[in-house]
Write an enzyme that holds these catalytic residues in place. Structure first.
Site, PDB file in Angstrom:
ATOM      1  N   GLU A   1      17.603  36.764  44.693  1.00 38.45           N
ATOM      2  CA  GLU A   1      16.469  37.368  45.618  1.00 38.45           C
ATOM      3  C   GLU A   1      16.084  38.275  45.896  1.00 38.45           C
ATOM      4  OE1 GLU A   1      20.120  37.541  48.685  1.00 38.45           O
ATOM      5  OE2 GLU A   1      21.086  36.418  47.122  1.00 38.45           O
TER       6      GLU A   1
ATOM      7  N   HIS B   1      16.883  32.925  49.817  1.00 38.20           N
ATOM      8  CA  HIS B   1      18.197  32.898  49.250  1.00 38.20           C
ATOM      9  C   HIS B   1      18.150  30.993  49.514  1.00 38.20           C
ATOM     10  CE1 HIS B   1      21.848  33.662  49.152  1.00 38.20           C
ATOM     11  NE2 HIS B   1      22.201  34.643  49.733  1.00 38.20           N
TER      12      HIS B   1
ATOM     13  N   HIS C   1      22.273  40.211  56.171  1.00 41.24           N
ATOM     14  CA  HIS C   1      21.557  39.071  56.328  1.00 41.24           C
ATOM     15  C   HIS C   1      21.659  39.241  57.817  1.00 41.24           C
ATOM     16  CE1 HIS C   1      21.587  38.302  52.072  1.00 41.24           C
ATOM     17  NE2 HIS C   1      22.847  37.225  52.257  1.00 41.24           N
TER      18      HIS C   1
END
Ligand code: GAL
Length: 391
Positions: free
Chosen positions: A356, A223, A148
Site C-alpha cells: 500500500e 488496498h 482505514h
C-alpha cells in the site's frame, strides 16, 4: 457510457490457481480471445455488479490492453476487483483477492480487498487529532485506534460516480466522490477523484486527485491483495519481494508509530529480493503478527519512483510498483482467515500480501513525518503505477 454487456470468461479460461497443462491450453485460448475480442477493442465494457444493501446499483468496468493485462473495477469503493496478468508462458491469472459481487464487498469477509482506502489510510492513534485549535474524534474501529477511514461512510463503502473513457494512453475509469464536511468525523468537504488507467502496454496506473474547502488530513491508498500465482493459491510466502527502502517506522503494541524512523533490521531488509518467508519468524511473534510495516521509500519523493517488486518464481509473474508517495505498507495477509472469495476461491492466512503506497500511518499526530494535511486552494495529486511482466 453503457456498452454491450460483457460476456463472462468461460470457466475453462479462468486461471485462479497454479497452472496445469490443461490450464496452459486454456490460457493460450484465452490470450487469443484477448487478441480477437468479440466486442470492439476500444469499448469499455460495463456490467451490473449487484445492488447494495441500501438499494444502490453498482457497476463493473472492464479495462483491456493490447498487450494482455485486463483490469476490472467497480464504483463501490472505487475498488480494483480483478487484475489479470500473463505468466512466463502467456497464461493469464487473476492475481488479486476479491468477491463476485457487491454483497461480498459489503460483508464481514471483506478486509479492504482492492479498495480505495481513506479518507486516511492506516491508523490514527485513538482516532483523535488536533487541527486548527480543535480536537476531532473519529470512529475507533481497530482496538483503541481508527483504521482505514472508519465505518459505514469510509471511502471503501460508498458508491462513487464513474466516467469511462478511451484515451491515447489506454482505457480508463475516473471515479469521483464528494465527501461532505463531518463525514466519518473528518473536517471539511473533500472533492476527490481516483482514476484507473490500463495503458496500451498493460500498466495499471492509479491517479489520485483531491481538493478541500478546509484543512483536513488526507492519505489515500489502494488496498489490493496480491498473489501472483493466482488468487486462491495457498500462500504468498514463497514470493520474492524487493523494497526500495532502507528505513521504516517502528510501531507500538497497537501498531501506532513511535515517531522514530529507523534503519531496517534483518527481518525487514528487502533491499535485495528474497522470499517473504525467509525472516518471517523475526516479525511473526511481535505485535504486527507478521509483516505489517510502513517502509520509508528511498526514491525521489518528488517523482514517480521505484518502490517494490514482487516475483512469483513458479509462474514467473512479476509486479513492480512505482509511486510518488513517501511510504509503502507491506502487509503479509496476517488476518486472512479462509474466507470464500471470487469464483469459490478460499483466502487462507497469508495467501496474499498488500503493498500500500501511502504517507506514513498516524502522520496527523506525528510532527516529524511528512504532512498529510490538505488545505483549501491546494490540489493534491499522487500516482502509483503497477507494471506486470514475467521471467
Ligand atoms: C492493513 C493494515 C493491517 C490490517 C489490514 C486489514 O493495511 O496495515 O494492520 O488492518 O490492513 O485487515
Amino acid at each position: 457510457m453503457m456498452r454491450a454487456p460483457l460476456l463472462p470468461l468461460p470457466e475453462s479460461h479462468v486461471m485462479d490457481r497454479r497452472p496445469s497443462a490443461a490450464a496452459a491450453i486454456a490460457g493460450a485460448l484465452f490470450l487469443s480471445a484477448c487478441q480477437t475480442p468479440t466486442h470492439r477493442p476500444m469499448e469499455i465494457v460495463t456490467t451490473p455488479f449487484g445492488t447494495t444493501a441500501d438499494g444502490q446499483q453498482v457497476r463493473l468496468f472492464e479495462l483491456r490492453s493490447a498487450s494482455g493485462p485486463i483490469a476490472r473495477v467497480t464504483d463501490y469503493g472505487a475498488t480494483l476487483v480483478e487484475m489479470w496478468a500473463p505468466d512466463r508462458s502467456g497464461e493469464m491469472a487473476d492475481v488479486i483477492l476479491g468477491f463476485d459481487d457487491v454483497r461480498g464487498y459489503e460483508s464481514d469477509a471483506n478486509q479492504y480487498f482492492g479498495c480505495t482506502t481513506g479518507r486516511v489510510a492506516n491508523r490514527i492513534a485513538e482516532g483523535r487529532f488536533e487541527l486548527g485549535g480543535q480536537t476531532y474524534q473519529l470512529a475507533v474501529n481497530n482496538g483503541p485506534n481508527h483504521l482505514h477511514g472508519g465505518g459505514a461512510r469510509a471511502l471503501n463503502r460508498v458508491v462513487w460516480d464513474a466516467e469511462a473513457a478511451v484515451t491515447e494512453e489506454g482505457q480508463q475509469v475516473r471515479f469521483r466522490y464528494v465527501s461532505p464536511n463531518g463525514e466519518e468525523g473528518y473536517p471539511a468537504a473533500l472533492t476527490m477523484s481516483v482514476t484507473y488507467t490500463l495503458t496500451a502496454d498493460g500498466d495499471l496506473r492509479i491517479d489520485y486527485e483531491a481538493t478541500s474547502d478546509g484543512a483536513t488530513p488526507f492519505n489515500l491508498t489502494n488496498h489490493a491483495y496480491w498473489n501472483l500465482a493466482g488468487q486462491g493459491a495457498p500462500t504468498v510466502l514463497d514470493h520474492e519481494l524487493r523494497l526500495n527502502a532502507s528505513r521504516y517506522t517502528p510501531v507500538d503494541a497497537t501498531l501506532i508509530p513511535t515517531g522514530a524512523i529507523d534503519t531496517v533490521p534483518v527481518a525487514l531488509d528487502f533491499r535485495s529480493a528474497r522470499p517473504i518467508r525467509d525472516h518471517l519468524e523475526g516479525v511473526a511473534g511481535t505485535s504486527t503478527e507478521g509483516y505489517d510495516h510502513n517502509f520509508v521509500l528511498d526514491g525521489n519523493p518528488d517523482a514517480l519512483d521505484f518502490a517494490a517488486e514482487l516475483h512469483d518464481p513458479t509462474s514467473g509473474r512479476v509486479l513492480s510498483i512505482w509511486t510518488t508517495e513517501p511510504g509503502i505498507q507491506f502487509y503479509s495477509g496476517n488476518f486472512l482467515f479462509g474466507q470464500r472469495g471470487k469464483r469459490g476461491a478460499t483466502y487462507a492466512h497469508r495467501s496474499a500480501c498488500c503493498l500500500e503506497t501511502q504517507h506514513f500511518p498516524d502522520s496527523v499526530n506525528q510532527p516529524t513525518f511528512p504532512s498529510t494535511i490538505l488545505r483549501p486552494g491546494e490540489t493534491l495529486r499522487t500516482t502509483t503505477l503497477h507494471r506486470f511482466s514475467a521471467r
